[in-house]
Design a protein around this motif. Structure first.
Motif, PDB file in Angstrom:
ATOM      1  N   ASP A 110       0.832  -1.204   0.000  1.00 30.25           N
ATOM      2  CA  ASP A 110       0.000   0.000   0.000  1.00 30.25           C
ATOM      3  C   ASP A 110       0.864   1.250   0.000  1.00 30.25           C
ATOM      4  O   ASP A 110       0.559   2.236  -0.680  1.00 30.25           O
ATOM      5  N   LYS A 166       0.063   3.461  -3.133  1.00 26.90           N
ATOM      6  CA  LYS A 166      -0.899   4.543  -2.898  1.00 26.90           C
ATOM      7  C   LYS A 166      -0.246   5.879  -2.568  1.00 26.90           C
ATOM      8  O   LYS A 166      -0.917   6.892  -2.526  1.00 26.90           O
ATOM      9  N   SER A 167       1.048   5.908  -2.269  1.00 27.83           N
ATOM     10  CA  SER A 167       1.690   7.195  -2.058  1.00 27.83           C
ATOM     11  C   SER A 167       2.655   7.402  -3.207  1.00 27.83           C
ATOM     12  O   SER A 167       2.870   6.491  -4.000  1.00 27.83           O
ATOM     13  N   SER A 168       3.194   8.603  -3.326  1.00 29.05           N
ATOM     14  CA  SER A 168       4.067   8.839  -4.474  1.00 29.05           C
ATOM     15  C   SER A 168       5.512   9.007  -4.053  1.00 29.05           C
ATOM     16  O   SER A 168       6.222   9.852  -4.581  1.00 29.05           O
ATOM     17  N   ASP A 213      10.535  10.843  -1.494  1.00 31.25           N
ATOM     18  CA  ASP A 213      10.349  11.024  -0.052  1.00 31.25           C
ATOM     19  C   ASP A 213      10.867   9.793   0.667  1.00 31.25           C
ATOM     20  O   ASP A 213      11.029   8.741   0.059  1.00 31.25           O
ATOM     21  N   GLY A 245       7.707  16.313   7.219  1.00 27.07           N
ATOM     22  CA  GLY A 245       6.445  16.479   7.936  1.00 27.07           C
ATOM     23  C   GLY A 245       5.221  15.915   7.257  1.00 27.07           C
ATOM     24  O   GLY A 245       4.115  16.005   7.791  1.00 27.07           O
ATOM     25  N   LEU A 246       5.370  15.311   6.060  1.00 27.90           N
ATOM     26  CA  LEU A 246       4.199  14.714   5.398  1.00 27.90           C
ATOM     27  C   LEU A 246       3.792  13.433   6.109  1.00 27.90           C
ATOM     28  O   LEU A 246       4.642  12.681   6.576  1.00 27.90           O
ATOM     29  N   LEU A 247       2.481  13.202   6.171  1.00 26.00           N
ATOM     30  CA  LEU A 247       1.986  12.007   6.834  1.00 26.00           C
ATOM     31  C   LEU A 247       1.626  10.960   5.795  1.00 26.00           C
ATOM     32  O   LEU A 247       0.862  11.229   4.870  1.00 26.00           O
ATOM     33  N   PHE A 248       2.200   9.768   5.922  1.00 25.57           N
ATOM     34  CA  PHE A 248       1.929   8.693   4.972  1.00 25.57           C
ATOM     35  C   PHE A 248       1.026   7.619   5.557  1.00 25.57           C
ATOM     36  O   PHE A 248       0.567   6.741   4.834  1.00 25.57           O
ATOM     37  N   GLY A 249       0.848   7.626   6.850  1.00 25.16           N
ATOM     38  CA  GLY A 249      -0.011   6.591   7.413  1.00 25.16           C
ATOM     39  C   GLY A 249      -0.229   6.797   8.883  1.00 25.16           C
ATOM     40  O   GLY A 249       0.658   7.249   9.606  1.00 25.16           O
ATOM     41  N   CYS A 250      -1.451   6.496   9.332  1.00 24.03           N
ATOM     42  CA  CYS A 250      -1.752   6.482  10.760  1.00 24.03           C
ATOM     43  C   CYS A 250      -2.619   5.250  10.937  1.00 24.03           C
ATOM     44  O   CYS A 250      -3.805   5.282  10.660  1.00 24.03           O
ATOM     45  N   ASN A 251      -2.011   4.145  11.340  1.00 20.04           N
ATOM     46  CA  ASN A 251      -2.736   2.883  11.395  1.00 20.04           C
ATOM     47  C   ASN A 251      -2.839   2.377  12.809  1.00 20.04           C
ATOM     48  O   ASN A 251      -1.841   2.164  13.475  1.00 20.04           O
ATOM     49  N   VAL A 306       8.343  12.383  13.238  1.00 19.38           N
ATOM     50  CA  VAL A 306       9.044  13.184  12.231  1.00 19.38           C
ATOM     51  C   VAL A 306      10.542  13.272  12.559  1.00 19.38           C
ATOM     52  O   VAL A 306      11.396  13.167  11.667  1.00 19.38           O
TER      53      VAL A 306
END
Lengths: 263, 220
Positions: free
Chosen positions: A92, A96-98, A172, A211-217, A237
């Motif tokens: 994922d 789903k992220s770049s 990233d 500081g970009l958020l890629f997941g909070c699971n 971070v």
């Protein structure tokens, strides 16, 4: 040649070790230790035909396995539920992220592309497996060197040169940080196996150094007080910044050694 | 911004102990619960019930994605079911996707909760789940359709307890941290709609039972 650099990351002074180039037969590899948890990632590039509607994209296929050597609870056989969950998490993250462009893996649109098979094996399971797997994958992708490839006009097959200088550009560096929630109040970063079993809940924050958020699971367990999230994000971070600089140092050092060798 | 129309049907299956069909707009999931019942000895837990979730996608064979979804649902249900009341037993939840038009994970969580309520499994509360898609433009959409999910920068799913605390969270894609907090607050207020819907479906079901009982009384 192996290059080992160790550092202390801000989350509870757990030592993170990255060793790139451990598997000499692979196109890219990395052995990562986060505390006691050890994960090795090997990447092999193979030729593939791009799919119908995505004719200018290659493939990155992660597969995570828990080796029976890692823990007494792991039995030999097909991947357990825990391993499948981590494989899916990595898949994922890639799709789903770049953070990585699969278009860069295309050699000739519609005809030939690279398929990177990333095999991750856990050799020592002591909690926070997702963290170690993500760092191993990122290090292996950064250190990967593919040969130049093109489609042979006469045969229509792919052929490669001997030089290995094609790098994959990572936009990233998303780094996962596992937190255990003890008594619903106390957050414990990088829990070990024993700590995870005692915590009522755990969650994973995937952030990059900018500081970009890629997941909070978070999967069930005790409730997470949402007013505490900003402080967890800051820790995640800072961790991402430390890991990125560590990967950059190791890549730079292994690059300079390779250029001394070839010159 | 609001949810699509929610609908639910309970006790639709005859053989299982409880069942529910939950719909978010066109997305439809059927959940069936068997339990508390027998458990395989290797899965037995001596002081708690074993929660098993099986997820059947609409098409294709189950793979890693389905296993990951089963784990999320199992952990979410375990957080609200009073498992210590049924030690050495199993509560099996089976989900079948009838149609996926986006917000599949929240629909599954909601279907599980209503099916467990229909079965009469003792629970400490509900999990009200809602998804929020953040578009490339930065706009947040609650309860996105499949098309909106596929074009979004990130899709976030949250499951809230009765006290609006985060029990479950799942995110794919990438966004700035500020967008995450605004998506969380939108999802939290939308979850209250789901919570009210649970209450009204429970009331409807009980009013039917009450009217049946009063009819029986008057016939005596």
């Amino acid at each position: 040649m192996d290059k080992i650099v160790g550092t202390y990351c801000s989350t509870r002074k757990l030592k993170v070790l990255i060793c790139e180039g451990s598997i000499t037969t692979a196109d890219g590899s990395a052995l990562v230790k986060v505390g006691n948890t050890t994960v090795i990632c090997g990447i092999k590039g193979e030729f593939a035909v791009p799919g119908g509607d995505k004719s200018n994209e290659g493939y990155i296929v992660p597969n995570f396995e828990l080796s029976p050597v890692s823990s007494p609870h792991v039995r030999p056989g097909p991947p357990s539920e825990e391993a499948q969950v981590i494989s899916h998490f990595l898949s994922d993250l890639i799709k789903k992220s770049s953070f990585v462009n699969v278009e860069d893996l295309c050699i000739e649109a519609g005809k030939l592309a690279w398929a990177l098979y990333c095999d991750l094996v856990c050799l020592d399971s002591d909690g926070s497996l997702t963290d170690a797997s993500v760092i191993a994958l990122l290090s292996a992708l950064s250190s990967m060197r593919l040969p130049r490839a093109q489609v042979n006009e006469d045969t229509g097959l792919g052929e490669v040169t001997d030089t290995r200088d094609v790098k994959l550009q990572l936009n990233d560096f998303p780094v996962a940080t596992t937190f255990g929630l003890f008594d619903g109040v106390y957050g414990l970063a990088d829990p070990s196996n024993e700590e995870e079993s005692l915590c009522g809940a755990s969650f994973i924050l995937t952030t990059s150094d900018n500081g970009l958020l890629f997941g909070c699971n978070k999967s069930g367990g005790a409730a997470l007080p949402s007013q505490d999230l900003p402080s967890y994000m800051t820790i995640a971070v800072n961790r991402a910044k430390a890991v990125k600089s560590l990967i950059d140092t190791v890549c730079r050092d292994s690059d300079s050694i390779n250029s001394i060798r070839s010159s | 911004m609001s949810l699509r129309s929610l609908s639910c049907e309970q006790s639709l299956l005859a053989r299982c102990d409880g069942s529910a069909r939950f719909k978010h707009g066109e997305t439809s999931v059927v959940a069936a619960v068997y339990g508390p019942g027998d458990v395989k000895p290797n899965k037995e837990i001596i002081n708690k019930a074993t929660i098993e979730v099986t997820f059947k996608p609409k098409t294709g064979l189950p793979g890693c994605a389905e296993t990951a979804l089963e784990k999320i649902l199992q952990d979410t249900c375990e957080a609200v079911i009073l498992t210590s009341l049924h030690p050495r037993s199993s509560i099996s939840i089976i989900l079948q996707v009838e149609h996926d038009d986006g917000s599949l994970l929240p629909c599954c969580i909601n279907a599980c909760c209503v099916a467990l309520m229909d079965t009469g499994v003792p629970m400490r509360g509900f999990v009200c789940a809602v998804a929020c898609a953040v578009q490339q433009s930065g706009e947040e959409i609650i309860d996105p359709t499949l098309e909106q999910e596929q074009s979004a920068a990130a899709v976030l799913t949250f499951g809230f307890s009765n006290e609006s605390e985060i029990i479950t969270s799942h995110m794919i894609g990438q966004i700035a941290q500020e967008k995450f907090y605004s998506a969380l607050s939108f999802a939290s207020s939308a979850a209250k709609t789901v919570s009210d819907f649970y209450r009204s479906s429970a009331e409807k079901k009980l009013s039917k039972v009450r009217s049946c009982m009063s009819r029986n009384e008057s016939m005596k």
